[in-house]
Motif scaffolding. Structure first.
Motif, PDB file in Angstrom:
ATOM      1  N   ILE A  68      36.633  29.761  40.728  1.00 16.47           N
ATOM      2  CA  ILE A  68      36.394  29.545  39.301  1.00 16.47           C
ATOM      3  C   ILE A  68      35.634  30.719  38.700  1.00 16.47           C
ATOM      4  O   ILE A  68      36.010  31.263  37.660  1.00 16.47           O
ATOM      5  CB  ILE A  68      35.629  28.226  39.066  1.00 16.47           C
ATOM      6  N   LEU A  69      34.575  31.114  39.370  1.00 18.78           N
ATOM      7  CA  LEU A  69      33.765  32.216  38.847  1.00 18.78           C
ATOM      8  C   LEU A  69      34.542  33.526  38.805  1.00 18.78           C
ATOM      9  O   LEU A  69      34.523  34.244  37.796  1.00 18.78           O
ATOM     10  CB  LEU A  69      32.506  32.393  39.698  1.00 18.78           C
ATOM     11  N   LEU A  70      35.234  33.850  39.889  1.00 20.83           N
ATOM     12  CA  LEU A  70      35.951  35.123  39.945  1.00 20.83           C
ATOM     13  C   LEU A  70      37.176  35.138  39.043  1.00 20.83           C
ATOM     14  O   LEU A  70      37.493  36.172  38.447  1.00 20.83           O
ATOM     15  CB  LEU A  70      36.323  35.450  41.386  1.00 20.83           C
ATOM     16  N   VAL A  71      37.867  34.011  38.903  1.00 22.76           N
ATOM     17  CA  VAL A  71      39.002  33.959  37.979  1.00 22.76           C
ATOM     18  C   VAL A  71      38.507  34.118  36.545  1.00 22.76           C
ATOM     19  O   VAL A  71      39.134  34.814  35.746  1.00 22.76           O
ATOM     20  CB  VAL A  71      39.825  32.661  38.164  1.00 22.76           C
ATOM     21  N   ALA A  72      37.380  33.500  36.226  1.00 27.72           N
ATOM     22  CA  ALA A  72      36.829  33.665  34.872  1.00 27.72           C
ATOM     23  C   ALA A  72      36.481  35.128  34.609  1.00 27.72           C
ATOM     24  O   ALA A  72      36.749  35.650  33.511  1.00 27.72           O
ATOM     25  CB  ALA A  72      35.598  32.773  34.687  1.00 27.72           C
ATOM     26  N   MET A  73      35.905  35.795  35.597  1.00 33.39           N
ATOM     27  CA  MET A  73      35.590  37.226  35.424  1.00 33.39           C
ATOM     28  C   MET A  73      36.861  38.059  35.308  1.00 33.39           C
ATOM     29  O   MET A  73      36.948  38.963  34.471  1.00 33.39           O
ATOM     30  CB  MET A  73      34.713  37.722  36.573  1.00 33.39           C
ATOM     31  N   ALA A  74      37.859  37.750  36.134  1.00 39.06           N
ATOM     32  CA  ALA A  74      39.124  38.487  36.071  1.00 39.06           C
ATOM     33  C   ALA A  74      39.810  38.267  34.722  1.00 39.06           C
ATOM     34  O   ALA A  74      40.353  39.212  34.130  1.00 39.06           O
ATOM     35  CB  ALA A  74      40.042  38.057  37.212  1.00 39.06           C
ATOM     36  N   ALA A  75      39.767  37.035  34.226  1.00 39.74           N
ATOM     37  CA  ALA A  75      40.374  36.745  32.919  1.00 39.74           C
ATOM     38  C   ALA A  75      39.672  37.504  31.804  1.00 39.74           C
ATOM     39  O   ALA A  75      40.308  37.968  30.853  1.00 39.74           O
ATOM     40  CB  ALA A  75      40.337  35.238  32.648  1.00 39.74           C
ATOM     41  N   TRP A  76      38.369  37.645  31.920  1.00 46.31           N
ATOM     42  CA  TRP A  76      37.603  38.403  30.933  1.00 46.31           C
ATOM     43  C   TRP A  76      38.027  39.872  30.960  1.00 46.31           C
ATOM     44  O   TRP A  76      38.323  40.468  29.931  1.00 46.31           O
ATOM     45  CB  TRP A  76      36.126  38.251  31.224  1.00 46.31           C
ATOM     46  N   VAL A  77      38.093  40.452  32.155  1.00 48.59           N
ATOM     47  CA  VAL A  77      38.430  41.872  32.306  1.00 48.59           C
ATOM     48  C   VAL A  77      39.903  42.139  31.982  1.00 48.59           C
ATOM     49  O   VAL A  77      40.231  43.072  31.243  1.00 48.59           O
ATOM     50  CB  VAL A  77      38.085  42.361  33.733  1.00 48.59           C
ATOM     51  N   LEU A  78      40.801  41.323  32.537  1.00 53.50           N
ATOM     52  CA  LEU A  78      42.238  41.588  32.414  1.00 53.50           C
ATOM     53  C   LEU A  78      42.848  41.111  31.102  1.00 53.50           C
ATOM     54  O   LEU A  78      43.773  41.735  30.581  1.00 53.50           O
ATOM     55  CB  LEU A  78      43.001  40.944  33.581  1.00 53.50           C
ATOM     56  N   GLN A  81      39.515  37.238  27.878  1.00 54.77           N
ATOM     57  CA  GLN A  81      39.161  35.836  27.682  1.00 54.77           C
ATOM     58  C   GLN A  81      37.696  35.614  28.057  1.00 54.77           C
ATOM     59  O   GLN A  81      37.369  35.151  29.142  1.00 54.77           O
ATOM     60  CB  GLN A  81      40.075  34.936  28.510  1.00 54.77           C
ATOM     61  N   ARG A  82      36.806  35.957  27.124  1.00 56.59           N
ATOM     62  CA  ARG A  82      35.365  35.854  27.378  1.00 56.59           C
ATOM     63  C   ARG A  82      34.905  34.407  27.238  1.00 56.59           C
ATOM     64  O   ARG A  82      35.148  33.778  26.207  1.00 56.59           O
ATOM     65  CB  ARG A  82      34.602  36.734  26.400  1.00 56.59           C
ATOM     66  N   PRO A  83      34.229  33.884  28.279  1.00 59.58           N
ATOM     67  CA  PRO A  83      33.689  32.520  28.160  1.00 59.58           C
ATOM     68  C   PRO A  83      32.611  32.443  27.081  1.00 59.58           C
ATOM     69  O   PRO A  83      31.897  33.419  26.834  1.00 59.58           O
ATOM     70  CB  PRO A  83      33.077  32.253  29.541  1.00 59.58           C
ATOM     71  N   ASP A  84      32.479  31.276  26.449  1.00 56.50           N
ATOM     72  CA  ASP A  84      31.405  31.079  25.495  1.00 56.50           C
ATOM     73  C   ASP A  84      30.153  30.598  26.240  1.00 56.50           C
ATOM     74  O   ASP A  84      30.136  30.520  27.476  1.00 56.50           O
ATOM     75  CB  ASP A  84      31.814  30.091  24.393  1.00 56.50           C
ATOM     76  N   LEU A  85      29.100  30.300  25.509  1.00 59.77           N
ATOM     77  CA  LEU A  85      27.828  29.900  26.116  1.00 59.77           C
ATOM     78  C   LEU A  85      27.990  28.661  27.005  1.00 59.77           C
ATOM     79  O   LEU A  85      27.450  28.609  28.117  1.00 59.77           O
ATOM     80  CB  LEU A  85      26.772  29.652  25.045  1.00 59.77           C
ATOM     81  N   ALA A  86      28.747  27.685  26.532  1.00 62.81           N
ATOM     82  CA  ALA A  86      28.963  26.476  27.336  1.00 62.81           C
ATOM     83  C   ALA A  86      29.733  26.812  28.618  1.00 62.81           C
ATOM     84  O   ALA A  86      29.466  26.241  29.682  1.00 62.81           O
ATOM     85  CB  ALA A  86      29.717  25.427  26.526  1.00 62.81           C
ATOM     86  N   GLY A  87      30.674  27.729  28.524  1.00 66.75           N
ATOM     87  CA  GLY A  87      31.411  28.160  29.713  1.00 66.75           C
ATOM     88  C   GLY A  87      30.497  28.809  30.735  1.00 66.75           C
ATOM     89  O   GLY A  87      30.594  28.532  31.932  1.00 66.75           O
ATOM     90  N   PHE A  88      29.615  29.682  30.267  1.00 64.45           N
ATOM     91  CA  PHE A  88      28.654  30.308  31.180  1.00 64.45           C
ATOM     92  C   PHE A  88      27.721  29.263  31.795  1.00 64.45           C
ATOM     93  O   PHE A  88      27.414  29.320  32.984  1.00 64.45           O
ATOM     94  CB  PHE A  88      27.831  31.383  30.461  1.00 64.45           C
ATOM     95  N   ALA A  89      27.279  28.304  30.976  1.00 66.34           N
ATOM     96  CA  ALA A  89      26.396  27.252  31.490  1.00 66.34           C
ATOM     97  C   ALA A  89      27.114  26.425  32.564  1.00 66.34           C
ATOM     98  O   ALA A  89      26.542  26.133  33.615  1.00 66.34           O
ATOM     99  CB  ALA A  89      25.923  26.356  30.350  1.00 66.34           C
ATOM    100  N   GLY A  90      28.362  26.065  32.309  1.00 63.76           N
ATOM    101  CA  GLY A  90      29.131  25.292  33.275  1.00 63.76           C
ATOM    102  C   GLY A  90      29.317  26.041  34.584  1.00 63.76           C
ATOM    103  O   GLY A  90      29.177  25.465  35.668  1.00 63.76           O
TER     104      GLY A  90
END
Length: 110
Positions: A68-78, A81-90
């Motif tokens: 989950i963490l690495l896919v979120a980072m990859a989605a941001w970079v590639l 798709q930057r997570p919002d504050l709630a996404g970071f908290a989750g």
């Protein structure tokens, strides 16, 4: 090879597979589609290799949480798709849960 090193390979395979799945555009692009299948095949192969050394619940929690963490980072970079504050908290809560499971739980391998 240490169990957690093999589990890391499983996580990397899953991240590659999931990131390529987005690029496959519904499996309509051959290259990313092949990468998706290979990534998931590697993920499940390596995950299966550690289940005799790490309890299945612990292995899956680490695999899923790390993915989950690495896919979120990859989605941001590639894909921007930057997570919002709630996404970071989750995601922070996921990290906290995996740490509690691995550092404090008696069901985990220490």
């Amino acid at each position: 090879m240490p169990a957690y090193a093999i589990l890391t390979l499983a996580i990397i395979g899953e991240v590659i597979g999931t990131s390529a799945m987005k690029a496959s555009e519904g499996f309509s692009r051959l290259g990313p589609s092949i990468l998706t299948v290979l990534g998931y095949a590697a993920a499940f192969f390596f995950l299966s290799q550690v289940l005799d050394r790490i309890p299945v619940g612990t292995a899956y929690a680490v695999w899923a949480g790390g993915g989950i963490l690495l896919v979120a980072m990859a989605a941001w970079v590639l894909y921007g798709q930057r997570p919002d504050l709630a996404g970071f908290a989750g995601m922070g809560l996921i990290v906290a849960g995996v740490l509690v499971l691995n550092l404090l739980s008696k069901s985990s391998v220490h």
